[in-house]
Design a protein around this motif. Structure first.
Motif, PDB file in Angstrom:
ATOM      1  N   PRO A  30       0.812  -1.216   0.000  1.00  0.00           N
ATOM      2  CA  PRO A  30       0.000   0.000   0.000  1.00  0.00           C
ATOM      3  C   PRO A  30       0.848   1.270   0.000  1.00  0.00           C
ATOM      4  O   PRO A  30       0.493   2.264  -0.634  1.00  0.00           O
ATOM      5  CB  PRO A  30      -0.837  -0.109   1.277  1.00  0.00           C
ATOM      6  CG  PRO A  30      -0.172  -1.120   2.114  1.00  0.00           C
ATOM      7  CD  PRO A  30       0.580  -2.014   1.218  1.00  0.00           C
ATOM      8  N   LEU A  31       1.981   1.249   0.702  1.00  0.00           N
ATOM      9  CA  LEU A  31       2.824   2.447   0.753  1.00  0.00           C
ATOM     10  C   LEU A  31       3.303   2.826  -0.639  1.00  0.00           C
ATOM     11  O   LEU A  31       3.272   3.992  -1.029  1.00  0.00           O
ATOM     12  CB  LEU A  31       4.020   2.215   1.677  1.00  0.00           C
ATOM     13  CG  LEU A  31       3.722   2.092   3.170  1.00  0.00           C
ATOM     14  CD1 LEU A  31       4.979   1.747   3.944  1.00  0.00           C
ATOM     15  CD2 LEU A  31       3.117   3.373   3.704  1.00  0.00           C
ATOM     16  N   ILE A  32       3.760   1.826  -1.373  1.00  0.00           N
ATOM     17  CA  ILE A  32       4.275   2.101  -2.710  1.00  0.00           C
ATOM     18  C   ILE A  32       3.163   2.644  -3.602  1.00  0.00           C
ATOM     19  O   ILE A  32       3.314   3.679  -4.260  1.00  0.00           O
ATOM     20  CB  ILE A  32       4.876   0.823  -3.341  1.00  0.00           C
ATOM     21  CG1 ILE A  32       6.112   0.379  -2.555  1.00  0.00           C
ATOM     22  CG2 ILE A  32       5.233   1.054  -4.799  1.00  0.00           C
ATOM     23  CD1 ILE A  32       6.643  -0.976  -2.971  1.00  0.00           C
ATOM     24  N   GLY A  65     -11.731   3.891  -0.466  1.00  0.00           N
ATOM     25  CA  GLY A  65     -11.470   2.841  -1.448  1.00  0.00           C
ATOM     26  C   GLY A  65     -11.712   1.467  -0.847  1.00  0.00           C
ATOM     27  O   GLY A  65     -12.370   0.604  -1.434  1.00  0.00           O
ATOM     28  N   ALA A  66     -11.178   1.267   0.352  1.00  0.00           N
ATOM     29  CA  ALA A  66     -11.367  -0.019   1.008  1.00  0.00           C
ATOM     30  C   ALA A  66     -12.843  -0.265   1.272  1.00  0.00           C
ATOM     31  O   ALA A  66     -13.336  -1.393   1.115  1.00  0.00           O
ATOM     32  CB  ALA A  66     -10.578  -0.049   2.312  1.00  0.00           C
ATOM     33  N   LEU A  67     -13.558   0.778   1.688  1.00  0.00           N
ATOM     34  CA  LEU A  67     -14.988   0.614   1.947  1.00  0.00           C
ATOM     35  C   LEU A  67     -15.731   0.254   0.670  1.00  0.00           C
ATOM     36  O   LEU A  67     -16.656  -0.557   0.680  1.00  0.00           O
ATOM     37  CB  LEU A  67     -15.572   1.896   2.553  1.00  0.00           C
ATOM     38  CG  LEU A  67     -15.199   2.152   4.012  1.00  0.00           C
ATOM     39  CD1 LEU A  67     -15.679   3.527   4.449  1.00  0.00           C
ATOM     40  CD2 LEU A  67     -15.802   1.086   4.911  1.00  0.00           C
ATOM     41  N   ILE A 104       1.874 -13.351   0.891  1.00  0.00           N
ATOM     42  CA  ILE A 104       2.129 -12.438  -0.227  1.00  0.00           C
ATOM     43  C   ILE A 104       1.013 -12.561  -1.248  1.00  0.00           C
ATOM     44  O   ILE A 104       0.906 -13.544  -1.964  1.00  0.00           O
ATOM     45  CB  ILE A 104       3.500 -12.737  -0.863  1.00  0.00           C
ATOM     46  CG1 ILE A 104       4.575 -12.560   0.209  1.00  0.00           C
ATOM     47  CG2 ILE A 104       3.761 -11.819  -2.042  1.00  0.00           C
ATOM     48  CD1 ILE A 104       5.975 -12.750  -0.287  1.00  0.00           C
ATOM     49  N   HIS A 105       0.200 -11.530  -1.316  1.00  0.00           N
ATOM     50  CA  HIS A 105      -0.989 -11.582  -2.160  1.00  0.00           C
ATOM     51  C   HIS A 105      -0.781 -10.781  -3.440  1.00  0.00           C
ATOM     52  O   HIS A 105       0.261 -10.134  -3.642  1.00  0.00           O
ATOM     53  CB  HIS A 105      -2.202 -11.052  -1.381  1.00  0.00           C
ATOM     54  CG  HIS A 105      -2.003  -9.655  -0.852  1.00  0.00           C
ATOM     55  ND1 HIS A 105      -2.222  -8.528  -1.604  1.00  0.00           N
ATOM     56  CD2 HIS A 105      -1.615  -9.201   0.363  1.00  0.00           C
ATOM     57  CE1 HIS A 105      -1.986  -7.444  -0.872  1.00  0.00           C
ATOM     58  NE2 HIS A 105      -1.612  -7.839   0.318  1.00  0.00           N
ATOM     59  N   LEU A 106      -1.790 -10.824  -4.286  1.00  0.00           N
ATOM     60  CA  LEU A 106      -1.701 -10.200  -5.609  1.00  0.00           C
ATOM     61  C   LEU A 106      -1.318  -8.731  -5.524  1.00  0.00           C
ATOM     62  O   LEU A 106      -0.628  -8.188  -6.389  1.00  0.00           O
ATOM     63  CB  LEU A 106      -3.057 -10.344  -6.315  1.00  0.00           C
ATOM     64  CG  LEU A 106      -3.137  -9.836  -7.747  1.00  0.00           C
ATOM     65  CD1 LEU A 106      -2.219 -10.641  -8.633  1.00  0.00           C
ATOM     66  CD2 LEU A 106      -4.572  -9.930  -8.240  1.00  0.00           C
ATOM     67  N   GLY A 107      -1.757  -8.068  -4.484  1.00  0.00           N
ATOM     68  CA  GLY A 107      -1.465  -6.645  -4.330  1.00  0.00           C
ATOM     69  C   GLY A 107       0.022  -6.360  -4.336  1.00  0.00           C
ATOM     70  O   GLY A 107       0.465  -5.318  -4.811  1.00  0.00           O
ATOM     71  N   VAL A 108       0.797  -7.283  -3.803  1.00  0.00           N
ATOM     72  CA  VAL A 108       2.251  -7.092  -3.783  1.00  0.00           C
ATOM     73  C   VAL A 108       2.786  -7.053  -5.212  1.00  0.00           C
ATOM     74  O   VAL A 108       3.622  -6.210  -5.560  1.00  0.00           O
ATOM     75  CB  VAL A 108       2.931  -8.212  -2.981  1.00  0.00           C
ATOM     76  CG1 VAL A 108       4.434  -8.082  -3.052  1.00  0.00           C
ATOM     77  CG2 VAL A 108       2.470  -8.174  -1.538  1.00  0.00           C
ATOM     78  N   GLY A 112      -6.175   0.774  -0.790  1.00  0.00           N
ATOM     79  CA  GLY A 112      -7.130   0.387   0.246  1.00  0.00           C
ATOM     80  C   GLY A 112      -7.849  -0.900  -0.118  1.00  0.00           C
ATOM     81  O   GLY A 112      -7.997  -1.803   0.710  1.00  0.00           O
ATOM     82  N   ALA A 113      -8.279  -1.001  -1.372  1.00  0.00           N
ATOM     83  CA  ALA A 113      -8.990  -2.198  -1.797  1.00  0.00           C
ATOM     84  C   ALA A 113      -8.077  -3.415  -1.723  1.00  0.00           C
ATOM     85  O   ALA A 113      -8.484  -4.490  -1.271  1.00  0.00           O
ATOM     86  CB  ALA A 113      -9.510  -2.016  -3.220  1.00  0.00           C
ATOM     87  N   LEU A 114      -6.830  -3.269  -2.153  1.00  0.00           N
ATOM     88  CA  LEU A 114      -5.908  -4.400  -2.147  1.00  0.00           C
ATOM     89  C   LEU A 114      -5.572  -4.821  -0.725  1.00  0.00           C
ATOM     90  O   LEU A 114      -5.496  -6.008  -0.409  1.00  0.00           O
ATOM     91  CB  LEU A 114      -4.627  -4.030  -2.900  1.00  0.00           C
ATOM     92  CG  LEU A 114      -4.798  -3.813  -4.402  1.00  0.00           C
ATOM     93  CD1 LEU A 114      -3.502  -3.286  -5.009  1.00  0.00           C
ATOM     94  CD2 LEU A 114      -5.217  -5.098  -5.087  1.00  0.00           C
TER      95      LEU A 114
END
Lengths: 362, 360, 307
Positions: free
Chosen positions: A69-71, A97-99, A198-202, A261-263
């Motif tokens: 998320p930071l990146i 976004g997460a919501l 380690i999920h897709l978001g990474v 947020g979503a990731l």
């Protein structure tokens, strides 16, 4: 003998790269001193915060998940900052976004699969973008300072979170604890390496910087951003609409924050509760600065900041310093990099005594 | 408490790094490590302080075979997961997670470390290596409610809640039912502050309750802030988790003290003996996990006698506050005359009894 | 609604409003000089722990408040060094100060958890301070009266003194002020230090008056409300006072709604109100730009004299 700062004709490229590294090292050094002064094992603390997450392989996945998320957020912020647009509300856009993603998850009920996941991601981007559109409108239509408006909306976002999670979106099986129902296994982001977190978001966080790099370096849009940011008059002469640029910059910032947020929701947490806001939206500002607003710099700086987060948690167990202490180091790195900016823009000249210093309007 | 030196930490890290995530094998000669995850600071003189006292009791009872490690100020969100993992990876074989909001995290980390035993406080999700443990705080609430019912002049009692989870709802109901046995017209105003520990908010909420007519306020939150406000206003309240009279010598009537030591010792011993199995433990006054601290001398003797009666009734298991008839705050009869609510119903309680006024 | 209830409500609102009034006053002066310091929350926390620590060690709350002011000013000067001498970005530096202050206060606060400190006595005789009616005027902590005095002092300073005029000039047009011969950087340093001192006292109000104890992050975001307040007040000290009490009223409403059982509007609505109102006011102010807004023209911009 006099010290004078002489403006360089061009920012020093060497300093641009050296200063972030020096900032990190200086922070580590000062950290040891400060902790020792407070009676805490300074060496142990600094090693745990900065090095242990890199040396202990079982911590790498934590760093990766924290860095994502930071990146992502910092990429959006860097674009904005380059255009002299200051989006301080990334935290709020991250939450909305997460919501948005959570809403899709709830609406989907038990349904899962790639379509649902894609919808969640899109909802996240949409949510963050919409939340950033408000300060964008306020700026372009009413000349409202976007620093203040985006900041205020972050606090409104916190209340939206509190309302949804404690009310309509509360998990009916959660015995009234304010949290959303956990995502099912096929609603969550796929894990890239089985047995890890380690999920897709990474992966997205690793690829996006290169996408941004290409766009910023090669496209007209990228050029537009840079020109509007550094030379607004020239930009106008060149036909670039600064309002349009502000729009894009804010929306990209919001979209990226919402995506992050979503990731984070769909990949790492799988449920949202009141503890969801972790300050990533603010830390990402530090990441963008440490990365010198360059997409690859953001990638590296994001990892560095993630290391300090994870290290802070390690130090909680080993040296018993509060979690918040990682913030001291993060802030110090920012202070040093801001201070070192002087070296990038100015050259330090030492004029021996006896030589008359030219008059200047200092 | 273990001070991990750089040498043994990196050694452990190295060892752990070369093993699959399942967790490191027990090293027979070394002490068994027991980890604790704390919500607040150990100096909070409340919830976490009490758990830490339990940890210290464990350390001194079994110090030759057991080494304890703890982490404070762990938030009830995803950041608890790396903390729990860290403890497991550092070699803890038994980990206590001491707050409701650690439930899902405990279950998740437990699934990653089948050889490590986890104990989650005040939760309800179990697994082969996850136990739950709780304390019948509501028995203590009944004692407190008795005192409050007798001593309140306004008849309006205040209650600071955290979240509307069964543990809190139970406490509220027990408190007001006991008060109503002394003053049938007693009512209760309730505020949820959506946090277990937030001193400024607790203070503001307490002041609000006082302004709305409450002259005795009790809390299910972890700081002494409410008591400090009550002391400033010359009113009364109760300590939560520990004796908080040092913060409010005049306002503090008594407190519910959480005594975790014996349970921690029992479970660590079971681990050492190899007899540990996943269970759900819910003990109370009788077993000694709930203790009422000393009474403020300002409490009249007859009130103390009534309070003691309730306490002794629970100790002898001859008294239960949740004996019918009990109506909820919408007028429905929930418990028939003479019936006693079973613990299993109490564990999922989500309705309030008559006399409780709250927004949620 | 009885008189008792109204009096009690007023006392509660004044208590909630005082810390943001103090921090807001400080930030108002800072912004009037042209500097935007987003580090208010960090400075408040530093003030909170400093005040608590000094009181804990000296048993004297007055020394504690002074300690809080000094610590707040010191942290502000750190910010000032970066922003005024090194010309670093004000937004980023302010943010860094907030994060730094939060972490540093938590770290120092470790040794003070669980301790209690002596509190201020009232500066008025008990007949006035405890009287059921008059306590609405005389029953507050000395810090409340300090805040009110500071409102008058700041208003007077900005409007009627030469130094205040210079400060405003520096904020409106730094280059002109510089060419007349005023030290822009010097004035801004002084303003920033003042802002820090006020924020420090505002933070200490939490750890010394509301709940005399220390807990991490105990200012709970009030520093950000103070920033909103300055904008909401249009950078005017008098309006800051009414704005602070208005915000305090909104914050109190959030809890009253919960306690009294009002569920028509969710409590989060009230909690969000101060921020929403500030955004609305921001828009209104900016729309009136032609008539003349109050935002100092140089706010947030670095001072770059031609070299």
């Amino acid at each position: 003998m006099q010290f004078r700062f002489e403006k360089r004709p061009e920012p020093s490229r060497l300093m641009l790269v050296v200063t972030p590294i020096a900032s990190v090292l200086l922070t580590m050094l000062i950290g040891v001193i400060v902790f020792d002064a407070l009676g805490i094992d300074g060496q142990r603390a600094v090693i745990d915060i900065f090095l242990t997450p890199l040396l202990a392989s079982y911590k790498w996945q934590d760093v990766a998940v924290k860095a994502a998320p930071l990146i992502i957020i910092s990429l959006g912020l860097a674009v904005g900052n380059r255009a002299s647009v200051w989006n301080i509300g990334a935290e709020g856009q991250y939450i909305i976004g997460a919501l948005g993603a959570a809403g899709v998850g709830i609406a989907a009920g038990a349904a899962g699969g790639p379509v649902v996941i894609l919808l969640m991601i899109l909802a996240g981007i949409a949510g963050g973008t919409a939340w950033a559109a408000v300060p964008a409108v306020l700026k372009t239509r009413f000349s409202v300072n976007e620093i203040l408006s985006s900041l205020m909306l972050t606090y409104v976002a916190l209340q939206v979170l509190s309302y949804l999670v404690g009310g309509p979106w509360k998990d009916p099986n959660g015995r009234n604890f304010p949290a959303t129902a956990p995502l099912t296994a096929d609603q969550a982001l796929p894990v890239l390496f089985p047995g890890t977190t380690i999920h897709l978001g990474v992966a997205i966080a690793l690829i996006l910087p290169f996408v941004f790099w290409l766009v910023m370096a090669r496209s007209v849009f990228g050029y537009q951003i840079r020109v509007v940011g550094s030379a607004p008059n020239a930009a106008r002469h060149g036909g670039f609409d600064s309002n349009q640029t502000v729009w894009f910059a804010m929306l990209i910032g919001g979209g990226m924050a919402g995506l992050a947020g979503a990731l984070e929701f769909a990949g790492a947490l799988k449920a949202i509760n009141l503890g969801f806001p972790s300050g990533y939206g603010f830390t990402a500002i530090i990441v963008a600065f440490l990365g010198r607003l360059h997409p690859i710099g953001c990638l590296i700086a994001g990892i560095v900041l993630a290391v300090t987060y994870v290290g802070g948690q390690v130090a909680q167990t080993t040296v018993h310093i509060p979690n918040a202490t990682a913030g001291i180091f993060q802030a110090m790195m920012l202070f040093f990099i801001l201070a070192s900016d002087v070296l990038v823009r100015y050259r330090l000249r030492i004029i021996p005594a006896g030589k008359a210093a030219p008059a200047a309007g200092e | 408490m273990a001070i991990l030196t750089r040498r043994n930490f990196l050694a452990a890290a190295g060892a752990a790094a070369s093993l699959p995530l399942i967790g490191s094998p027990a090293l027979a000669q070394e002490k068994i490590k027991v980890g604790f995850v704390f919500l607040g600071p150990i100096g909070d003189y409340g919830w976490t302080w009490a758990h830490n006292k339990g940890r210290e009791a464990l350390q001194s009872a079994l110090g030759d075979k057991v080494e304890t490690v703890y982490v404070e100020n762990v938030a009830e969100d995803a950041s608890a997961i790396p903390v729990m993992r860290d403890l497991a990876q550092q070699g803890c074989k038994l980990i206590f997670t001491t707050s409701y909001g650690y439930m899902d995290q405990t279950v998740q980390v437990a699934s990653e470390f089948p050889d490590v035993k986890f104990e989650h406080c005040t939760g309800f999700k179990r697994a082969d290596n996850v136990s739950t443990y709780n304390s019948r705080f509501h028995e203590g609430r009944a004692v407190l409610g008795t005192i409050a019912g007798k001593m309140s002049t306004s008849g309006t009692l205040g209650y600071l809640g955290s979240y509307k989870v069964p543990e809190v709802v139970l406490g509220v109901n027990s408190f007001i039912l006991a008060a109503q046995r002394q003053n049938p017209n007693a009512t209760l105003k309730l505020v949820f502050i959506d946090s277990w520990f937030d001193p400024p908010k607790e203070a503001a909420a307490t002041e609000t309750l006082i302004n709305l007519g409450c002259d005795i306020v009790t809390t299910h939150t972890d700081s002494p802030a409410a008591l400090q406000i009550l002391e400033q206003k010359g009113l009364h309240g109760f300590g939560q988790g520990a004796d908080m009279s040092s913060f409010a010598p005049n306002a503090h009537l008594t407190a519910i003290e959480d005594i975790w030591g014996p349970y921690y010792i029992e479970r660590a011993q079971a681990l050492l003996d190899g007899s540990w199995v996943s269970a759900d433990s819910w003990e109370g006054i009788k077993e000694g996990t709930v203790v009422i601290s000393s009474y403020n001398p300002a409490i009249p003797a007859d009130v103390v006698a009534l309070a003691e009666e309730v306490k002794n009734g629970y100790a002898a298991q001859t008294f239960d506050i949740f004996t019918g008839p009990i109506y909820d705050n919408e007028g429905t009869l929930r418990v028939k005359d003479g019936e006693i609510m079973p613990l299993s119903d109490l564990a999922v309680m989500d309705w309030f009894v008559k006399g409780v006024e709250s927004a949620a | 609604m009885s008189m008792d209830f109204i009096i009690a409500a007023i006392i509660t609102v004044v208590g909630i409003s005082t810390p943001i009034l103090l921090a807001g006053l400080g930030e108002l002066v800072v912004e009037k000089s042209g500097v935007l310091n987003l580090g208010v929350e960090g400075m408040m926390l530093i003030g909170a722990i400093a005040g608590f620590a000094v009181t804990s060690m000296t048993f004297n709350p007055w020394l504690g408040i002074m300690g809080a002011a000094v610590a707040g000013a010191a942290s502000a000067l750190l910010f000032g060094f970066f922003v005024l001498t090194l010309n670093s970005n004000q937004v980023a530096t302010g943010l860094a100060l907030t994060i730094f202050g939060t972490g540093l206060s938590s770290l120092i606060g470790l040794s003070f958890v669980g301790r209690i400190v002596p509190q201020f006595g009232s500066i008025f005789p008990p007949e006035l301070a405890r009287d059921p009616l008059l306590k609405v005027i005389f029953g507050y902590s000395p810090v409340v009266y300090l805040a009110l005095v500071m409102v008058l002092a700041v208003a007077w300073f900005l409007k009627s003194t030469r130094a205040g005029l210079i400060l405003r000039a520096v904020g409106e047009n730094d280059l002109s002020a510089h060419s007349i011969g005023y030290s822009v950087v010097g004035v801004r340093y002084a303003a920033v230090a003042f802002g820090g001192a006020m924020a420090g006292i505002g933070g200490a109000y939490f750890s010394m008056v509301i709940t005399p104890m220390w807990a991490e992050r105990m200012t709970a975001g009030r520093g950000w409300i103070a920033l909103a307040l300055v904008v909401f007040a249009g950078w005017r000290a008098g309006r800051l006072l009414t704005g602070a009490y208005f915000f305090g009223l909104l914050m109190a409403l959030e809890l009253y709604a919960k306690a009294a059982g009002f569920s028509i509007l969710p409590s989060q609505f009230w909690a969000a109100m101060p921020y929403l109102m500030t955004v609305v006011v921001l828009a209104l102010i900016s729309m009136r730009e032609r008539i003349g807004s109050n935002a100092p023209a140089c706010l947030g911009k670095p001072f770059l004299p031609a070299t």
